[in-house]
Design an enzyme around this catalytic site. Structure first.
Site, PDB file in Angstrom:
ATOM      1  N   ASN A  62      28.754  25.157 -58.432  1.00 31.77           N
ATOM      2  CA  ASN A  62      29.002  23.620 -58.367  1.00 31.77           C
ATOM      3  C   ASN A  62      28.536  22.929 -59.694  1.00 31.77           C
ATOM      4  O   ASN A  62      29.047  22.175 -59.911  1.00 31.77           O
ATOM      5  CB  ASN A  62      28.133  22.945 -57.126  1.00 31.77           C
ATOM      6  CG  ASN A  62      28.678  23.165 -55.949  1.00 31.77           C
ATOM      7  OD1 ASN A  62      29.668  22.700 -55.640  1.00 31.77           O
ATOM      8  ND2 ASN A  62      28.127  24.263 -54.944  1.00 31.77           N
ATOM      9  N   ASN A  73      23.303  15.248 -52.665  1.00 29.79           N
ATOM     10  CA  ASN A  73      23.016  16.649 -52.317  1.00 29.79           C
ATOM     11  C   ASN A  73      24.565  17.189 -51.934  1.00 29.79           C
ATOM     12  O   ASN A  73      25.015  16.420 -51.188  1.00 29.79           O
ATOM     13  CB  ASN A  73      22.058  17.018 -51.478  1.00 29.79           C
ATOM     14  CG  ASN A  73      22.013  18.298 -50.965  1.00 29.79           C
ATOM     15  OD1 ASN A  73      21.909  19.093 -51.784  1.00 29.79           O
ATOM     16  ND2 ASN A  73      21.923  18.742 -49.352  1.00 29.79           N
ATOM     17  N   HIS A 130      26.000  19.856 -49.320  1.00 26.79           N
ATOM     18  CA  HIS A 130      25.705  20.834 -48.085  1.00 26.79           C
ATOM     19  C   HIS A 130      26.788  21.436 -47.641  1.00 26.79           C
ATOM     20  O   HIS A 130      27.928  20.689 -47.386  1.00 26.79           O
ATOM     21  CB  HIS A 130      25.199  20.002 -47.161  1.00 26.79           C
ATOM     22  CG  HIS A 130      24.437  20.888 -45.881  1.00 26.79           C
ATOM     23  ND1 HIS A 130      23.391  21.551 -45.946  1.00 26.79           N
ATOM     24  CD2 HIS A 130      25.152  21.276 -44.923  1.00 26.79           C
ATOM     25  CE1 HIS A 130      23.173  22.278 -45.231  1.00 26.79           C
ATOM     26  NE2 HIS A 130      24.452  21.947 -44.244  1.00 26.79           N
ATOM     27  N   GLY A 189      25.271  28.596 -59.697  1.00 27.36           N
ATOM     28  CA  GLY A 189      25.423  27.405 -60.432  1.00 27.36           C
ATOM     29  C   GLY A 189      27.086  27.173 -60.480  1.00 27.36           C
ATOM     30  O   GLY A 189      27.657  26.407 -61.393  1.00 27.36           O
ATOM     31  N   ILE A 212      12.967  18.678 -52.148  1.00 29.65           N
ATOM     32  CA  ILE A 212      12.475  17.680 -53.066  1.00 29.65           C
ATOM     33  C   ILE A 212      11.333  16.767 -52.407  1.00 29.65           C
ATOM     34  O   ILE A 212      11.290  16.230 -51.381  1.00 29.65           O
ATOM     35  CB  ILE A 212      13.769  16.712 -53.331  1.00 29.65           C
ATOM     36  CG1 ILE A 212      14.858  17.358 -53.762  1.00 29.65           C
ATOM     37  CG2 ILE A 212      13.188  15.376 -54.215  1.00 29.65           C
ATOM     38  CD1 ILE A 212      14.556  18.336 -54.790  1.00 29.65           C
TER      39      ILE A 212
HETATM   40  C1  GRF Z   1      26.637  26.088 -52.038  1.00 32.26           C
HETATM   41  O1  GRF Z   1      26.906  26.640 -50.921  1.00 32.26           O
HETATM   42  C2  GRF Z   1      25.885  24.754 -51.822  1.00 32.26           C
HETATM   43  O2  GRF Z   1      26.469  23.974 -50.872  1.00 32.26           O
HETATM   44  C3  GRF Z   1      24.704  25.600 -51.361  1.00 32.26           C
HETATM   45  O3  GRF Z   1      24.256  26.462 -52.078  1.00 32.26           O
HETATM   46  C4  GRF Z   1      25.511  27.012 -52.900  1.00 32.26           C
HETATM   47  C5  GRF Z   1      25.136  26.980 -54.167  1.00 32.26           C
HETATM   48  O4  GRF Z   1      26.287  27.691 -54.855  1.00 32.26           O
HETATM   49  N1  GRF Z   1      23.677  24.283 -51.192  1.00 32.26           N
HETATM   50  P1  GRF Z   1      26.280  27.480 -56.326  1.00 32.26           P
HETATM   51  O5  GRF Z   1      24.727  27.846 -57.085  1.00 32.26           O
HETATM   52  O6  GRF Z   1      26.500  26.161 -56.705  1.00 32.26           O
HETATM   53  O7  GRF Z   1      27.187  28.539 -56.976  1.00 32.26           O
END
Ligand code: GRF
Length: 213
Positions: free
Chosen positions: A14, A108, A110, A12, A94
């Site tokens: 992000n 999303n 990526h 988490g 999804i």
């Molecule tokens: C990130 O690298 C994102 O791009 C990918 O999964 C990872 C998630 O990290 N899809 P977090 O859970 O936000 O730390």
């Protein structure tokens, strides 16, 4: 006010970047109404709770079959009815029914420069392993709208990150998160919340676009 539901599976970071950006005013007009996880042990859920954000968990394997899970997942999101669904490290594919119901309202993040190193099977460290194997000099991250395909929807922002000779998949993953993901995901949410983003003929248009933000 843009009500967003953030969908997660793991650490988490992000999600944390979004929470911080809302709290410090970098992202305006936005409220996280719910955090969903497919994994009960996701640390992302702790981050949400710490900030008083409602959490929901539906674990696919606890359902009789995939269709039953998909239906419950759909019902959860329809009931919540967020203005925007943000996939922030969400490993659940999804279901098409959700993509259709929230057309143009799902984004999303990526961890590569789409269309490189994306599509089915490209998630987590695999993305960075493949980039290093190919010997690319630049990778990065992409935030895009979600359509029926895998990583095929209209691109909102991309940010490049240089590969270093001593990079491992892990160091590259971390640098891409820090230098790219944690910046472009909140930025995209802020622009959507402030009505600066539209999609025309499958291409994203951004009002007052600053490529170097
Ligand atoms: C990130 O690298 C994102 O791009 C990918 O999964 C990872 C998630 O990290 N899809 P977090 O859970 O936000 O730390």
């Amino acid at each position: 006010m843009l009500n967003i539901a953030v969908l997660v599976s793991g650490g988490g970071t992000n999600l944390q970047a979004i929470i911080d950006a809302i709290e410090n005013g970098t992202v305006t007009n936005t409220r996280i109404s719910m955090v969903y996880s497919n994994n009960r042990n996701a640390f992302a859920l702790e981050r949400a709770k710490k900030h008083g954000i409602k959490t929901e968990v539906l674990v696919p394997k606890e359902f009789e079959n995939r269709d039953a899970f998909n239906e419950a997942f759909y019902e959860l999101l329809i009931k919540e009815n967020p203005d925007l669904i943000v996939l922030a490290g969400c490993l659940v594919v999804i279901p098409e029914k959700i993509v259709k119901a929230f057309k143009g309202r799902i984004i999303n993040i990526h961890p590569s420069l789409i269309p490189s190193f994306c599509g089915t099977g490209f998630y987590g460290l695999k993305v960075h392993e493949e980039a290093l194997k190919r010997g690319v000099r630049v990778s990065g991250a992409t935030v895009h709208f979600v359509d029926e395909g895998t990583d095929t929807g209209p691109i909102i922002f991309q940010k490049a990150v240089y590969i270093r000779p001593d990079d491992t998949a892990k160091t590259l993953q971390q640098r891409i998160m820090e230098q790219a993901e944690w910046k472009i995901l909140p930025k995209a949410i802020d622009l959507i919340a402030n009505g600066k983003i539209s999609i025309k003929d499958n291409i994203v248009e951004i009002e007052d676009y600053d490529p170097e933000f």
